[in-house]
Design an enzyme around this catalytic site. Structure first.
Site: not given
Ligand SMILES: [Zn+2]
Ligand SMILES: [Zn+2]
Length: 469
Positions: A123, A189-190, A233, A422
């Site tokens: 997305d 996902e957002e 990580r 973003h």
């Molecule tokens: Zn994002």
């Molecule tokens: Zn992302």
């Protein structure tokens, strides 16, 4: 697992010696089978690296096409179609419409082995692009009833192009692949538009990790860092993300006669400052960082009225479950008691969002050497925790998983000052696409051909030890 990997390396590097210097037939026989497998696996890695470079122009074209045609969460119709057609062309078993617009491709290798899943999100965001590119997005759409521009401002266009590239290369070496690869293209996902469901959680509910059952899941995310480098990580990597909302109900009165009512604005102001003591005085900061943010306060309409109520809300970020639960309890207690102390009431709602993105330490230990082989040691670095969140964490709650970051900051630019994800100015250097394919494809191949499986022992979400440096 580290032991298993090092055994594997020994077997690989000892192929010529074993073949030229075998004087004892029994020993030779014992070594022959793993040596042959290892030679084949090393060969697969070499093919992956070579093919990644060869198909780069195609991958760049896919990425630009996605970039120019971004779609919002749960609206990834065109994106879904492009991906499904690609996977079908490659001869995979393809499921579409998973969690609305998700696509899953299954590639069954010609040799026996485990099942690995690779995940890309799909997305874009309600952002008007301000980067001057020939393939700049001019798309507009509607988000929660508002007219918005749409941009791949989080770089998911890169993730999709990389995973399509890995799919194409793996399809070409299908007969030699030791196991099964699931290609997961996940919508939303957002986060979903108001009132909708979707994302990783829904993909899981619809069985994306079953049939065949996934043994490990890998994913990557582009972020501002030297182009083509990877940061990993072990343990907690990205934060849990929960929303809080508090409504303080007092009693409306004249602005000049506060004693005749209960002022919710004063209580809201106390809460904004007092809640920071939950972090600074009540959380053991030597063990883990945590964030408590107030994002909005709404109350009142004019200067001479004390309103009846104030609504406020924000986000909570933590890196382990005990801290997460503790902050929920303390915020609720504080809000309710502060309100009570002034004769008001507080309604407190906490909505649990994404859990901590937790990279299985034994899986990470196995896979870091793989990343180093794919990209070179200097290009693989250990990263810090990040307070943003990812719904990749949902898969990691079900199966061991590893998520890593891929740098996209052009040479000569400073990752610390470039526009972040973003931002309307977010820019991804396409020089990261080939390293992305090598890294993601490399860990998949090495996982499949690695000796021994990932431990199925219960995992402990509290990774405090790993944050103790
Ligand atoms: Zn994002
Ligand atoms: Zn992302």
């Amino acid at each position: 697992m580290v032991h298993g990997e090092s055994m594997h390396e020994v077997a690989r590097s000892s192929i010529p010696e074993t073949q030229s210097g075998m004087t004892r037939p029994l020993l030779a026989l014992a070594l022959l089978f793993p040596a042959l497998l290892s030679a084949q696996d090393a060969n697969l890695s070499a093919i992956l690296d070579r093919r990644a470079k060869e198909i780069e122009p195609k991958v760049v074209a896919w990425r630009r096409d996605f970039h120019q045609h971004p779609e919002l969460s749960n609206r990834e119709q065109r994106t879904s179609k492009v991906i499904a057609e690609h996977l079908q062309r490659l001869g995979m078993e393809v499921k579409t419409g998973v969690a609305h617009t998700g696509v899953v491709g299954i590639l069954r290798g010609g040799r026996p082995g485990p099942v690995v899943a690779l995940r890309s999100d799909m997305d874009a965001l309600p952002v008007v692009e301000e980067v001057d590119l020939p393939f700049k997005s001019t798309v507009r759409s509607t988000y929660n009833g508002q007219d918005v521009g749409v941009m791949h401002a989080c770089g998911h266009d890169n993730h999709m192009a990389i995973l399509m590239g890995v799919a194409e290369i793996f399809a070409g070496m299908k007969a030699s692949i030791p196991g099964t690869v699931k290609f997961i293209f996940q919508p939303a996902e957002e986060g979903v538009p108001t009132g909708e469901t979707g994302g990783a959680q829904m993909m899981i509910e619809q069985g994306v990790l079953d049939n065949p059952k996934v043994d490990a899941v890998f994913g990557l995310h582009v972020f501002p860092f030297d182009v083509g480098k990877v940061s990993w990580r072990a343990g907690s990597q990205m934060a849990s993300s929960d929303n809080w909302r508090v409504v303080i109900r007092g009693r409306q009165t004249h602005g000049a006669l506060p004693w005749n009512g209960v002022d919710p604005i004063t209580i809201a102001a106390q809460l904004v400052t007092s809640m920071q003591s939950i972090i600074s005085r009540q959380t053991d900061l030597t063990l883990t960082p945590a964030i408590l943010t107030t994002g909005y306060i709404r109350g009142g309409v004019r200067t001479n009225i004390i309103p009846d109520s104030v609504e406020m809300g924000g986000t909570i970020r933590t890196f382990d479950e005990p801290t997460r639960d503790s902050i929920h309890v303390r915020l609720t207690r504080l809000a309710k008691n502060l309100a009570t102390a002034s004769g008001a009431t507080a309604l407190v709602e906490i909505e649990r969002g994404n859990p901590v993105t937790y990279n299985d330490p034994s899986l990470v230990a196995r896979m870091v050497p793989s990343l180093q082989r794919s990209l070179g040691k200097d290009n693989v670095v250990e990263g810090r925790v990040t307070t943003t969140a990812e719904d990749f964490s949902r898969y990691q709650q079900k199966v061991p998983g590893m998520f890593f970051f891929l740098g996209i900051t052009p040479e000569g630019a400073d990752p610390a000052t470039v526009a972040p994800n973003h931002s309307p100015k977010f820019f991804a250097d396409e020089g990261a696409l080939v390293p992305g394919i090598k890294a993601l494809g490399g860990v998949a191949l090495d996982f499949l051909s690695g000796m021994g499986r990932v431990s199925s022992a219960p995992r402990v979400m509290d990774s405090r030890g790993s944050l103790g440096r």
